[in-house]
Motif scaffolding. Structure first.
Motif, short mmCIF file in Angstrom:
data_model
loop_
_atom_site.label_atom_id
_atom_site.label_comp_id
_atom_site.label_asym_id
_atom_site.label_seq_id
_atom_site.Cartn_x
_atom_site.Cartn_y
_atom_site.Cartn_z
N ILE A 70 -2.32 10.28 -8.34
CA ILE A 70 -1.41 9.48 -7.54
C ILE A 70 -2.20 8.88 -6.40
O ILE A 70 -2.77 9.59 -5.59
CB ILE A 70 -0.27 10.33 -6.96
N SER A 71 -2.25 7.55 -6.35
CA SER A 71 -2.89 6.89 -5.23
C SER A 71 -2.23 5.54 -5.03
O SER A 71 -1.86 4.86 -5.99
CB SER A 71 -4.39 6.71 -5.47
N ASN A 72 -2.06 5.18 -3.80
CA ASN A 72 -1.41 3.92 -3.45
C ASN A 72 -0.07 3.75 -4.16
O ASN A 72 0.27 2.66 -4.63
CB ASN A 72 -2.32 2.74 -3.77
N ASN A 73 0.67 4.84 -4.26
CA ASN A 73 2.01 4.84 -4.86
C ASN A 73 2.01 4.41 -6.32
O ASN A 73 3.00 3.94 -6.84
CB ASN A 73 2.96 3.95 -4.07
N ILE A 102 5.12 8.06 3.14
CA ILE A 102 6.55 7.95 3.46
C ILE A 102 6.73 7.38 4.86
O ILE A 102 7.55 6.49 5.08
CB ILE A 102 7.24 9.32 3.32
N LEU A 103 5.94 7.87 5.82
CA LEU A 103 6.04 7.37 7.19
C LEU A 103 5.66 5.90 7.27
O LEU A 103 6.32 5.12 7.97
CB LEU A 103 5.16 8.20 8.13
N LYS A 104 4.61 5.50 6.54
CA LYS A 104 4.22 4.08 6.53
C LYS A 104 5.34 3.23 5.94
O LYS A 104 5.65 2.15 6.46
CB LYS A 104 2.93 3.88 5.73
N ASN A 105 5.94 3.70 4.86
CA ASN A 105 7.04 2.95 4.25
C ASN A 105 8.22 2.83 5.19
O ASN A 105 8.85 1.78 5.27
CB ASN A 105 7.46 3.60 2.93
N GLN A 106 8.52 3.90 5.91
CA GLN A 106 9.63 3.84 6.88
C GLN A 106 9.34 2.85 7.99
O GLN A 106 10.22 2.12 8.43
CB GLN A 106 9.89 5.24 7.45
N GLN A 107 8.09 2.80 8.44
CA GLN A 107 7.72 1.84 9.48
C GLN A 107 7.86 0.41 8.96
O GLN A 107 8.35 -0.47 9.67
CB GLN A 107 6.28 2.09 9.94
N GLN A 108 7.44 0.16 7.73
CA GLN A 108 7.57 -1.17 7.14
C GLN A 108 9.03 -1.56 6.99
O GLN A 108 9.41 -2.70 7.25
CB GLN A 108 6.86 -1.22 5.78
N ILE A 109 9.87 -0.62 6.59
CA ILE A 109 11.30 -0.89 6.45
C ILE A 109 11.91 -1.22 7.81
O ILE A 109 12.69 -2.16 7.94
CB ILE A 109 12.02 0.31 5.79
N THR A 110 11.51 -0.48 8.83
CA THR A 110 12.01 -0.74 10.18
C THR A 110 11.62 -2.14 10.63
O THR A 110 12.45 -2.88 11.19
CB THR A 110 11.46 0.32 11.17
N LYS A 111 10.39 -2.55 10.39
CA LYS A 111 9.93 -3.90 10.77
C LYS A 111 10.72 -4.96 10.01
O LYS A 111 11.10 -5.99 10.58
CB LYS A 111 8.43 -4.05 10.49
#
Length: 130
Positions: A70-73, A102-111
């Protein structure tokens, strides 16, 4: 050798009956029977519990020759045979890499949500000006 056959082999090696294993896992004896006869594939959670009760590494219960990367989703099959694993891969949901993604994805969703809100505000402002 199938997962069911491996579960049966390790269970019998340790002298544990299906009833006893089922009791330890808080499942029905028929669940253990259906896993061992390959009528049912255990969830990753149940497979992890089985491995712990039988005191084996979970990888010993999984198919031979299958490694999942598993790498880069993205998933890739690293097996030498090139076959697709018919069982769900087991992931450690507490691994630092997965938590970081998961944290990076949440940050992207917030933006994205913030951007969408600004766009909607702009449209509403233009609508009022008309």
């Amino acid at each position: 050798m199938s997962i069911g056959a491996k579960v049966k082999k390790f269970r019998e090696t340790r002298g544990i009956s299906q009833d006893e294993l089922a009791l330890r896992l808080d499942v029905a004896q028929s669940t253990i029977s259906s896993i061992e006869s390959d009528k049912n594939i255990p969830s990753s959670l149940l497979l992890n519990k089985i491995a712990k009760e039988l005191d084996v590494d979970i990888n010993e219960l999984l198919n031979e020759g299958i490694q999942v990367n598993i790498s880069n989703n993205k998933f890739s099959d690293l097996s030498s045979a090139g076959t697709i694993n018919q069982y769900n891969p087991v992931f450690n949901m507490q691994s630092p890499e997965i938590i970081e993604n998961i944290l990076k994805n949440q940050q992207q969703i917030t933006k994205l949500i913030e951007s969408q809100n600004k766009f909607i505000e702009t449209l509403l402002k233009k609508d009022k000006d008309l």
